[in-house]
Structures are given as C-alpha cells and as structure tokens.
Write a protein that holds these residues in place. Structure first.
Motif, PDB file in Angstrom:
ATOM      1  N   ARG A   1      50.169  51.156  38.178  1.00  0.00           N
ATOM      2  CA  ARG A   1      49.407  52.269  38.731  1.00  0.00           C
ATOM      3  C   ARG A   1      48.685  53.046  37.643  1.00  0.00           C
ATOM      4  NH1 ARG A   1      50.524  57.606  40.146  1.00  0.00           N
ATOM      5  NH2 ARG A   1      52.637  57.382  39.325  1.00  0.00           N
ATOM      6  N   LYS A   2      49.206  53.045  36.402  1.00  0.00           N
ATOM      7  CA  LYS A   2      48.623  53.841  35.334  1.00  0.00           C
ATOM      8  C   LYS A   2      48.102  53.019  34.163  1.00  0.00           C
ATOM      9  CE  LYS A   2      51.225  58.108  36.210  1.00  0.00           C
ATOM     10  NZ  LYS A   2      52.058  59.164  35.600  1.00  0.00           N
ATOM     11  N   TYR A   3      48.218  51.703  34.225  1.00  0.00           N
ATOM     12  CA  TYR A   3      47.782  50.864  33.110  1.00  0.00           C
ATOM     13  C   TYR A   3      46.718  49.871  33.586  1.00  0.00           C
ATOM     14  CZ  TYR A   3      51.576  52.504  30.093  1.00  0.00           C
ATOM     15  OH  TYR A   3      52.402  53.269  29.330  1.00  0.00           O
ATOM     16  N   LEU A   4      45.681  49.718  32.767  1.00  0.00           N
ATOM     17  CA  LEU A   4      44.605  48.777  33.055  1.00  0.00           C
ATOM     18  C   LEU A   4      44.317  47.956  31.803  1.00  0.00           C
ATOM     19  CD1 LEU A   4      42.258  47.810  34.964  1.00  0.00           C
ATOM     20  CD2 LEU A   4      40.841  49.532  33.828  1.00  0.00           C
ATOM     21  N   LEU A   5      44.264  46.627  31.968  1.00  0.00           N
ATOM     22  CA  LEU A   5      43.942  45.711  30.880  1.00  0.00           C
ATOM     23  C   LEU A   5      42.500  45.248  31.048  1.00  0.00           C
ATOM     24  CD1 LEU A   5      44.645  43.831  28.474  1.00  0.00           C
ATOM     25  CD2 LEU A   5      45.449  42.164  30.182  1.00  0.00           C
ATOM     26  N   ARG A   6      41.749  45.268  29.955  1.00  0.00           N
ATOM     27  CA  ARG A   6      40.347  44.845  29.992  1.00  0.00           C
ATOM     28  C   ARG A   6      40.040  43.961  28.792  1.00  0.00           C
ATOM     29  NH1 ARG A   6      36.089  49.474  30.651  1.00  0.00           N
ATOM     30  NH2 ARG A   6      36.866  49.227  32.787  1.00  0.00           N
ATOM     31  N   PHE A   7      39.412  42.800  29.059  1.00  0.00           N
ATOM     32  CA  PHE A   7      38.898  41.941  27.994  1.00  0.00           C
ATOM     33  C   PHE A   7      37.402  42.188  27.893  1.00  0.00           C
ATOM     34  CE2 PHE A   7      42.878  39.685  28.777  1.00  0.00           C
ATOM     35  CZ  PHE A   7      43.272  39.393  27.482  1.00  0.00           C
ATOM     36  N   VAL A   8      37.002  42.755  26.760  1.00  0.00           N
ATOM     37  CA  VAL A   8      35.616  43.156  26.545  1.00  0.00           C
ATOM     38  C   VAL A   8      34.836  41.994  25.949  1.00  0.00           C
ATOM     39  CG1 VAL A   8      34.105  44.737  25.278  1.00  0.00           C
ATOM     40  CG2 VAL A   8      36.268  45.559  26.236  1.00  0.00           C
ATOM     41  N   ASN A   9      33.658  41.730  26.524  1.00  0.00           N
ATOM     42  CA  ASN A   9      32.746  40.710  26.016  1.00  0.00           C
ATOM     43  C   ASN A   9      31.338  41.289  26.061  1.00  0.00           C
ATOM     44  OD1 ASN A   9      34.616  38.190  25.907  1.00  0.00           O
ATOM     45  ND2 ASN A   9      34.916  39.014  27.971  1.00  0.00           N
ATOM     46  N   ASN A  10      30.848  41.715  24.894  1.00  0.00           N
ATOM     47  CA  ASN A  10      29.528  42.340  24.802  1.00  0.00           C
ATOM     48  C   ASN A  10      28.616  41.504  23.911  1.00  0.00           C
ATOM     49  OD1 ASN A  10      27.804  44.479  22.916  1.00  0.00           O
ATOM     50  ND2 ASN A  10      27.704  44.904  25.100  1.00  0.00           N
ATOM     51  N   THR A  11      27.371  41.336  24.379  1.00  0.00           N
ATOM     52  CA  THR A  11      26.364  40.587  23.631  1.00  0.00           C
ATOM     53  C   THR A  11      25.096  41.418  23.542  1.00  0.00           C
ATOM     54  OG1 THR A  11      27.263  38.492  24.449  1.00  0.00           O
ATOM     55  CG2 THR A  11      25.053  38.443  23.502  1.00  0.00           C
ATOM     56  N   PHE A  12      24.587  41.596  22.307  1.00  0.00           N
ATOM     57  CA  PHE A  12      23.386  42.400  22.102  1.00  0.00           C
ATOM     58  C   PHE A  12      22.359  41.567  21.338  1.00  0.00           C
ATOM     59  CE2 PHE A  12      20.722  45.404  19.782  1.00  0.00           C
ATOM     60  CZ  PHE A  12      20.357  46.286  20.797  1.00  0.00           C
ATOM     61  N   TRP A  13      21.112  41.512  21.888  1.00  0.00           N
ATOM     62  CA  TRP A  13      20.027  40.718  21.299  1.00  0.00           C
ATOM     63  C   TRP A  13      18.794  41.591  21.117  1.00  0.00           C
ATOM     64  CZ3 TRP A  13      15.239  39.860  23.511  1.00  0.00           C
ATOM     65  CH2 TRP A  13      14.420  38.915  22.879  1.00  0.00           C
ATOM     66  N   ASN A  14      18.039  41.348  20.054  1.00  0.00           N
ATOM     67  CA  ASN A  14      16.767  42.042  19.846  1.00  0.00           C
ATOM     68  C   ASN A  14      15.713  41.044  19.386  1.00  0.00           C
ATOM     69  OD1 ASN A  14      16.225  42.390  16.694  1.00  0.00           O
ATOM     70  ND2 ASN A  14      18.436  42.559  17.048  1.00  0.00           N
TER      71      ASN A  14
END
Length: 364
Positions: free
Chosen positions: A260-273
């Motif tokens: 109820r109080k814990y959340l697991l997140r796998f972050v995958n971020n991609t940045f292009w210019n």
C-alpha cells in the motif's frame, strides 16, 4: 406578648427578603459583565498576537491590504499570522487575474459550467552542494495559468522550459544549471489537450523569454498500459527550438505496487538531439515510500550511458530523496543527497546534495 413578637418577626422577614433578592440579582449581573469583559480582553489579545491591529487598524495606509470579509466570531481567523495573510492575498490575486483573462477570452462573464479555477504559481529555491565547492542557489518560477471556461478550447501557460522534461535525479544532479541559457528561461504560450482511446496528446507552442525571443513547439503523447502486475508508463516528447533544432525525450517506465505504501519503478529514459545525433540513456530501479500524507522517501540506483563516439557508461548514481510538507498545505521541503561516479573522474566518488523549498500559491 407572644402575638407581638410573631408580628415583629414577620415584619423583619418581609423587609429582608427583597434586599436579599436584589443582592443575588446584582451578583449575577456582575458575573455576566465580568465574563463579557474577559471575552473582549481575550479577543484583543489574540488580535495583537496575530498582527491584526497593525494590518487592519482604522488609520490604515493605502499600501496596507484591505480587511477581508471574514466572520470575526470564527476563532480560527485569529490563528492566522502575517505569513498566512500574505499567502492568501497572493493566491487571491493569482485567481483573480486568471478569472479576468478567462472573462476576456470566453464569451460569457459567468462560469456557466461551474468549473473551478485551478491556476497556481509554484516558486522553488534550489540550493546545490558540491564537493570542494560552495553552495549556490537557483531560483525558479513556474506559473500554470488555467482558465476555467477557456480551458475547454486551450490553456495558457507560463513555466520553466526544463520543468516538463527533467527527471527527479537530473534535478538533484544540477543538470538544469549546466544547460544552455535559453533552456533555463521561462516559456509562455498556448497548450491544447486531447485524449482518445486512452492516449493523451498535448501540443504546446509559444516563445522562450530571452533576448532575442526564441520560438518553440512541443508535442507530447503518453499512455499507461497494464501488463498483469506491472504498469507500463510510456511517454514521448518531441521538442523544437528555432535556434537549436529538434530533441526527443522518451520514457518507458515499468511500475509495480509492492504494498500500500511502496512502489517499485524501473526507469528507462532515452534522450536524442539533432546537433551531434547522440543518444543518452538513464536506466535503473527506483523505490518510492509514502510514509504518510505529509512525508515521502524515494531511493534511486541508476546507470547513465551514451552511444557516441561509442557506447560507454558515463556515470553511476546513488540518490536518496526526502520530501515533507512543512507548513500548512502549501510549503514543501525536499532534501536529496547523492553520490556520483563519473567516468571523466575515473569513476571516483563525487558526493553532492540538493536542498529545495517549494511554495505553491493559488489553487491548492
């Protein structure tokens, strides 16, 4: 003789009884008057403590705010200090300004749909601490102006340029302070929102407040996709600025609720210019812990990499963030210490920290 004595006793009782009744009545009246005096004295004392007399005295200067229409019998009013009164005054001005613009752009002077005015001003003061360097402060202003009636067609916004694209770890690392000058300035423009088949589309266009003015445009699409016990949060933002070109910011985050109080997140971020056509990656797990309604903690262990001139790991990051509501429902405190292991320093530990104060005015 006995008859005479009885007659005298009756005569004395008839004289003494009214005087006793009058004495009791006067005593009760004195108690009532004393209670009123004590209540009046208590109200004066509360007004003195809250600064009421200084702000709303009869000989008021023009620069002082006018007395708001409140119920003097409400004891909670006298609990407000100067900070609360100032916050209410600024919030009222923001909502009034938004309502004025809403009346100008819409065709009606009345809110016929009963929509709430949710305009708000967010002011943040970030203090960065680095190893072998003194702390420095970076103030920021984020003004989200939402027009109740006009928002059915579009929204006006005034906000920080990087406010919409930065992650929590990039803010703590101080990447905002190392961006180009135009990236740190305020943007103003129009926003159009639409949602179809569970997919949210958002189009922004306007100017970056700079010398000279810079035009920009953003297109954002997002969707939440349930995958059994996981939730995939997909978000893509394409941004164009007339003097720097195109950029693409893609987030593919996988969320799983542990309790109820814990959340697991796998972050995958991609940045292009499109300046050097490089792609920067940020990957790793994050855990969010909601302690109560006022406090929350997050833990991050991320890896940063880049594909040019060849695919290499550029940084390791361990970060801890603590956020708390410190005053009423509008002032927040955030403290985020971290340790980096950058490649340019031969992966030697580089500690730092972020201390942030965030105040919200307007709709809360």
């Amino acid at each position: 003789m006995k008859i005479l004595i009885v007659f005298l006793l009756i005569f004395e009782i008839s004289i003494i009884s009214p005087s006793m009744a009058e004495t009791q009545n006067s005593t009760e009246e004195q108690k009532t008057v004393s209670k009123k005096k004590r209540r009046k004295k208590y109200k004066k004392k509360r007004r003195r403590k809250s600064g009421y007399n200084k702000l709303y005295s009869k000989k008021r200067n023009k620069a002082q705010p006018r007395r708001p229409k409140v119920n003097d019998n409400d004891p909670s009013y006298y609990d407000k200090n100067t900070v609360d009164l100032t916050h209410e005054s600024i919030s009222s001005s923001i909502l009034s300004f938004s309502q004025t613009l809403d009346t100008f752009f819409s065709d009606t002077k009345h809110n016929q749909y009963g929509l709430k005015n949710k305009s708000k001003l967010k002011v943040t003061f970030d203090t960065f601490f680095r190893e072998a360097a003194g702390p420095y402060v970076v103030p920021d202003l984020n003004y989200r102006l939402l027009l109740p009636n006009t928002q059915r067609k579009f929204q006006l916004f005034i906000e920080g340029e990087k406010e919409d694209s930065q992650t929590e770890t990039s803010v703590a690392r101080g990447d905002r302070a190392t961006q180009n000058a135009e990236d740190n300035n305020t943007t103003a423009g129009l926003r159009y929102l639409v949602e179809k088949s569970g997919i949210k589309y958002r189009t922004d266009s306007g100017i970056i407040v700079n010398v000279p003015l810079v035009a920009f445009a953003r297109f954002t699409v997002s969707k939440d996709i349930p995958l059994d016990i996981w939730l995939l949060r997909a978000r893509e933002q394409i941004r164009w600025v007339n003097n720097t070109g195109f950029t693409s910011d893609l987030n593919l985050d996988f969320d799983r609720k542990l309790s109820r109080k814990y959340l697991l997140r796998f972050v995958n971020n991609t940045f292009w210019n499109d300046n050097d056509y490089s792609i920067k990656f940020e990957n790793g797990p994050s855990i969010f812990h909601q302690i109560d309604n006022k406090r929350a903690i997050s833990y991050h262990a991320h890896v940063l990499s880049v594909n040019k001139p060849e695919f290499v790991l550029t940084d390791y990051l361990l970060q801890f963030s603590y956020r708390q509501l410190v005053y009423k429902n509008w002032l927040y405190l955030q403290f985020s210490p971290y340790i980096r292991f950058p490649r340019i320093k031969n992966f030697y530990r580089t500690p730092g920290a972020l201390l942030r104060f965030e105040a919200i005015f307007g709709y809360i």
